[in-house]
Design a protein around this motif. Structure first.
Motif, short mmCIF file in Angstrom:
data_model
loop_
_atom_site.label_atom_id
_atom_site.label_comp_id
_atom_site.label_asym_id
_atom_site.label_seq_id
_atom_site.Cartn_x
_atom_site.Cartn_y
_atom_site.Cartn_z
N ASP B 335 -8.19 -70.34 -81.97
CA ASP B 335 -8.77 -69.20 -82.70
C ASP B 335 -7.68 -68.30 -83.26
OD1 ASP B 335 -11.27 -70.11 -82.16
OD2 ASP B 335 -11.78 -68.58 -80.68
N ASP B 336 -7.88 -67.81 -84.47
CA ASP B 336 -6.96 -66.89 -85.14
C ASP B 336 -5.64 -67.52 -85.55
OD1 ASP B 336 -8.51 -64.50 -85.19
OD2 ASP B 336 -8.21 -64.36 -83.02
N SER B 337 -5.54 -68.83 -85.46
CA SER B 337 -4.30 -69.47 -85.89
C SER B 337 -4.34 -69.67 -87.41
CB SER B 337 -4.17 -70.82 -85.19
OG SER B 337 -3.56 -71.76 -86.03
N ALA B 338 -3.15 -69.88 -87.99
CA ALA B 338 -3.10 -70.07 -89.44
C ALA B 338 -3.50 -71.49 -89.85
CB ALA B 338 -1.70 -69.76 -89.94
N ASN B 339 -3.66 -72.37 -88.89
CA ASN B 339 -4.09 -73.74 -89.21
C ASN B 339 -5.61 -73.72 -89.43
OD1 ASN B 339 -4.72 -76.47 -89.35
ND2 ASN B 339 -3.36 -77.05 -87.66
N TYR B 340 -6.00 -73.16 -90.56
CA TYR B 340 -7.43 -72.97 -90.84
C TYR B 340 -8.15 -74.29 -91.10
CZ TYR B 340 -6.32 -68.02 -91.11
OH TYR B 340 -5.90 -66.75 -90.80
N SER B 341 -7.38 -75.34 -91.41
CA SER B 341 -8.00 -76.64 -91.64
C SER B 341 -8.22 -77.38 -90.33
CB SER B 341 -7.11 -77.51 -92.52
OG SER B 341 -6.64 -76.80 -93.62
N HIS B 342 -7.62 -76.87 -89.25
CA HIS B 342 -7.66 -77.52 -87.93
C HIS B 342 -7.06 -78.92 -88.01
CE1 HIS B 342 -11.53 -74.92 -87.92
NE2 HIS B 342 -10.47 -74.17 -87.70
N LEU B 343 -6.05 -79.06 -88.82
CA LEU B 343 -5.43 -80.38 -88.98
C LEU B 343 -4.64 -80.72 -87.73
CD1 LEU B 343 -5.07 -82.61 -91.24
CD2 LEU B 343 -2.79 -81.66 -91.53
N ASN B 344 -4.93 -81.85 -87.14
CA ASN B 344 -4.20 -82.28 -85.95
C ASN B 344 -4.04 -83.80 -86.03
OD1 ASN B 344 -3.00 -82.58 -83.51
ND2 ASN B 344 -4.70 -81.77 -82.28
#
Lengths: 325, 418
Positions: B335-344
C-alpha cells in the motif's frame, strides 16, 4: 449581565468541545493516510509504521483525542520538548507548533475581517438608508439593482477581474499583500485595500438590502408616525426613531458575519494570496494535517461563538425591552 | 555498509547518529579535513548523483544541531536563511562566509531572495505577464503558465521573450493494475488504444508536455527518443484498429475497464477523451471519480478496485535507476508504494538486482534505460502518456534565468537584477 455571560460562556465551551470531538473523529473517517505525507517518495511499510508511531497515530482514536484536549488545557510533552498550554500539538506537515502558526496567521485575517467589515458596514448601511429615505425614486431603484448585482457576484470572479484591471492593467492599485500595521500602516492599508473592497462588494449587498427593508418597515411603525405627528424633524425621526428600531437585526447578522470572517475568509485569502486562517484551514484539510485542522477549527468556531454572545449582549443596549438573564 | 542497505546500517548503529556514537571507520571514514570515504558492500556507480542531491551536504561536527538542524541549517553556499515561515515564505540574504573563488557554479548577484509560497498558477501568470512594479524582479521556481492563460501568453511577444519551455524529469503514465488486468494482450490493446496526444491536450498541449513513447523521459542519460513501441506520437488519438485486433486475438472483446481519475477539472475533461478512445477500440469503460485530495491514497491501495489510473513519477537524478526499481520493482508492491501497476515479474526483479551492481556509470545508466524499455514492451504495466514540460515566465528586470533539468525547476543560481 454577569449571570448571562457565565451561562453563555459555559454553553460556548460545551459547543466547542462538541465541535472538536466531531472534527477529530470525522478526520479518521477520511480515506487518507497522514503519515504518507511525511514519508517521502520511496516510502515503505516500516517507515510508515515508524511515522505513525511518532505522530501518535498508532493509538486508539479516543486516546489520541483525550491527549489532544488535555494538551490544550495543560500543555503536553513531545520528543522535541514541552509544548505549553494552549498546546494544539505540532503540524504533521511543517512540524511547526500549531498555536504559533495560528498566532502568526491571525493578524492577516484580523486585518482583512475588520477592514472589510468597516467598508461593507459603512457603505452597505449607508446605501440602504439612502434607498429607504428616497424610497420609490430612481435612487432607490438604482441602489436596489446595484445591491442585487453585488449579491450575485462571487469573490473568485470579481477578485480575479479586479486584480487584472486595477493591479495588472491600469496599475493604479498595489498587489495585495499583508504588511503588519505596526511596521508600516501605509503599506498595510494599500496592501489590504483591494481585498477589502472586493470582500465588501459581496457583503455590502446583504447589508444595504437589509437596512433598506428594515428602515422601510420601521418608518411605517406607529411610534414613528407618532413622532412625525408630534412635529419632530424628519432627520430626528429618521435617525433617532426609525434607525434605532432597524439596527437590531443588522447587528445580529453583523456579529455572525464578523465571527465567520475572523475564522478565515477562505476564497478571499486564496484569490489574493493572503496567508490567513482561512487558507490555513483549506491547506490543513488538503494535506490531512489533523493538529492544524483542529487548531483552526477551534479558533474559527470560538470566534463565531464569542461574537454570538457579544451580539446577544449588545441587544440589551440597543433594545431597552431586552433584559439579559 | 551502504547508504541504501537500511538494515545493515541500522545494525551498525541501532539508535542512529544521535546517541554519541559514530559510524565505524570500516563504514565511513574521514582521513583528513576535506575527505569523506564511504565504504560500500558492492559497487554503487551512482553515488556521485546521490550526494549531489540538495538534501546532502557535509556539516562540521560542531555545527550539527541534530533535531533542530532543519530549522537553521549551516549555510555553505552564497546565501543564508534570514527568516523562514513554513507554508508562507522564506527569505535568503547574502552569506558573508561564502567565498566565490571556491564555487564556480553559484553566484551572489542578488542582495536578497524573498520567496513566498502558495501562489495559484492563474495569479502568478497574471503577475509575471503584467510585469508591473516589484513583479519586474519576480520569478517562480515551478509555477507554470496556467493552462487557461497559455494562448494569451503565446500571443504576447514581449512576455514570450521572458519565458522558457523545458522538459522536466516528471513522467505521466496511466498505470494498468496488473493484478486485475492479467492478460498481456489486453494490456497491449489498452496501450495501443490510449489517446496520449488528445489526453495531453487537456493538460495544456505542447507547452505542458511532450507525448511520451516510453516509461522514462528525455532528461535521463541514455534516453532514446525513437523508442515508441505503441506509436503514441503517430496516433495522438490512439490506434483503435490495432487495439481491436488484439482484443479479438485475446478473445476479450467488450472487455470492461474501470478507469479512475481525480475530480479536478483537467482530469474530468481528460476522462471523456480516454473513455471515447477506449470505447472506439472495443472496451467498455466504467469511470470512477476520486476526490483529488485522497487520490494517491486510494489508487495506492494494492487491493484497489480500479484497472487504469494516472500516476506520475520524477527521477531523482538523471538515471532510470531512480525510476525502474521504485515504480516497477516487485519488492515494492505494498500500500502507498509507487509501483501502482503492482508489477512483480521475476525476470524484471532479477535484472534490477543485476543492473544495480554495474560499477560503470555510463553502462549502468544505459542498462537502466534498456530495462525500462524491456518492461514496457514485455510486460506493459503502464501506458506512456507525456513527459511534463515547464512553460514559465519571469520579470523583465531579471537576467541569468535558466532551467535545471534535474530538479525540473527554474535555476536561481545565476540570476541577477538588470
Amino acid at each position: 449581565m454577569l449571570r448571562f455571560l457565565a451561562r453563555r460562556s459555559l454553553g460556548a465551551i460545551v459547543i466547542l468541545i462538541l465541535i472538536s470531538a466531531i472534527t477529530f473523529f470525522l478526520f479518521f473517517a477520511l480515506p487518507a493516510e497522514p503519515a504518507r505525507l511525511a514519508c517521502g517518495k520511496n516510502c515503505d511499510p516500516t517507515s510508515l509504521a515508524m511515522i505513525n508511531k511518532n505522530l501518535g497515530l498508532d493509538q486508539p482514536v479516543p486516546v489520541q483525542y483525550w491527549k489532544f484536549m488535555v494538551g490544550i488545557v495543560a500543555g503536553r510533552d513531545f520528543a522535541v520538548g514541552h509544548c505549553d498550554a494552549p498546546c494544539f500539538g505540532y503540524s504533521f506537515v511543517s512540524q511547526e507548533p500549531v498555536w504559533s502558526t495560528i498566532v502568526d496567521r491571525f493578524p492577516t485575517t484580523l486585518s482583512l475581517a475588520v477592514g472589510g467589515a468597516a467598508v461593507f458596514l459603512v457603505c452597505g448601511i449607508g446605501i440602504g438608508m439612502i434607498a429607504a429615505w428616497r424610497r420609490g425614486t430612481w435612487i432607490d431603484k438604482f441602489f436596489s439593482s446595484l445591491s442585487l448585482l453585488g449579491a450575485s457576484m462571487q469573490i473568485y470572479f470579481v477578485g480575479v477581474l479586479a486584480l487584472a484591471w486595477f493591479v495588472s492593467g491600469l496599475g493604479i492599485m498595489d498587489q495585495p499583500a499583508y504588511y503588519p500595521f505596526t511596521e508600516n500602516p501605509a503599506k498595510w492599508f494599500s496592501g489590504m485595500l483591494l481585498p477589502w473592497v472586493v470582500l465588501s462588494l459581496i457583503f455590502m449587498a446583504n447589508y444595504s438590502r437589509m437596512t433598506r427593508s428594515q428602515m422601510v418597515e420601521q418608518l411605517q411603525e406607529d411610534h414613528v408616525r407618532t413622532a412625525r405627528a408630534k412635529g419632530l424633524s424628519s432627520r430626528t425621526v429618521f435617525f433617532r426613531y426609525a434607525w434605532r428600531g432597524a439596527i437590531a437585526p443588522i447587528v445580529t447578522i453583523f456579529g455572525i458575519d464578523l465571527g465567520s470572517l475572523l475564522g478565515g475568509a477562505m476564497v478571499t485569502e486564496y484569490t489574493f494570496t493572503l496567508h490567513g486562517i482561512g487558507r490555513l484551514a483549506v491547506e490543513s484539510v488538503q494535506l490531512t494535517d489533523l493538529p492544524m485542522l483542529m487548531g483552526v477549527m477551534l479558533v474559527s468556531s470560538a470566534a463565531i461563538v464569542v461574537f454570538n454572545i457579544l451580539v446577544d449582549a449588545a441587544y440589551a443596549f440597543i433594545d431597552p425591552r431586552v433584559r439579559l438573564a | 555498509m551502504a547508504l541504501r542497505e537500511g538494515q545493515k546500517y541500522r545494525k551498525a548503529l541501532p539508535d542512529g547518529p544521535y546517541k554519541g556514537k559514530h559510524l565505524p571507520k570500516s563504514v565511513l571514514d574521514t582521513p583528513d579535513d576535506k575527505t569523506i570515504v564511504f565504504h560500500f558492500d558492492q559497487p554503487r556507480a551512482e553515488v556521485p548523483f546521490a550526494v549531489a542531491m540538495p538534501n546532502i551536504g557535509a556539516v562540521p561536527p560542531g555545527k550539527d544541531t541534530k533535531e533542530k538542524y532543519d530549522k537553521a541549517p549551516l549555510a555553505s553556499g552564497p546565501y543564508k536563511i534570514q527568516n523562514f515561515k513554513p507554508g508562507k515564505g522564506i527569505q535568503f540574504v547574502k552569506n558573508d562566509q561564502w567565498d566565490p573563488k571556491t564555487d564556480s557554479i553559484r553566484h551572489q548577484y542578488v542582495d536578497k531572495f524573498d520567496v513566498s509560497f502558495g501562489h495559484q498558477w492563474v495569479d502568478s501568470t497574471r503577475r509575471l505577464q503584467a510585469d508591473k512594479g516589484a513583479d519586474r524582479n519576480a520569478m517562480t521556481f515551478t509555477n507554470a503558465v496556467d493552462p487557461s492563460q497559455i494562448s494569451t501568453v503565446l500571443k504576447d511577444k514581449e512576455a514570450m521573450s521572458r519565458s522558457l519551455t523545458k522538459t522536466q524529469p516528471y513522467v505521466d503514465v496511466v498505470s494498468i493494475n496488473t493484478d486485475r488486468v492479467k492478460d498481456k494482450k489486453v494490456r497491449e490493446a489498452i496501450a495501443w488504444a490510449f489517446p496520449s496526444g488528445q489526453y495531453l491536450q487537456q493538460f495544456g498541449g505542447p507547452k505542458a508536455g511532450e507525448i511520451g513513447g516510453g516509461l522514462v523521459g528525455p532528461t535521463l542519460k541514455g534516453y532514446d527518443p525513437s523508442f515508441d513501441p505503441f506509436q503514441k506520437k503517430k496516433y495522438p488519438g490512439g490506434n483503435a484498429k490495432k487495439a481491436r485486433e488484439l482484443l479479438k486475438e485475446a478473445g476479450k472483446e467488450n472487455y470492461e475497464l474501470v478507469y479512475a481519475y481525480g475530480n479536478g477539472d483537467t482530469h474530468q475533461d481528460a476522462s471523456v477523451v480516454v473513455e471515447q478512445a477506449l470505447e472506439r477500440a472495443g472496451f467498455k469503460v466504467q469511470k470512477k471519480e476520486i476526490d483529488q485530495s485522497t487520490y494517491y491514497t486510494q489508487i495506492g491501495k494494492v487491493k484497489n478496485k480500479y484497472d487504469l489510473y494516472r500516476s506520475s513519477w520524477g527521477a531523482d537524478w538523471p538515471s532510470a535507476s531512480t525510476v525502474v526499481p521504485p515504480v516497477y520493482g516487485g519488492e515494492n508492491v505494498y500500500d502507498d508504494s509507487a509501483n501502482y501497476s503492482h508489477l512483480n515479474v521475476p525476470s524484471v526483479n532479477d535484472e534490477i538486482s543485476k543492473v544495480t551492481k554495474v560499477s560503470d556509470l555510463s553502462r549502468a545508466t544505459s542498462e537502466w534505460i534498456k530495462l525500462s524499455e524491456k518492461i514496457l514492451t514485455d510486460d506493459v504495466p503502464a501506458v506512456p502518456t507525456f513527459y511534463n514540460r515547464l512553460f514559465t515566465l519571469w520579470g523583465s528586470g531579471l537576467g541569468g534565468v535558466k532551467f535545471n533539468s534535474v530538479y525540473g525547476a527554474v535555476d536561481p543560481t545565476a540570476v541577477f537584477v538588470k
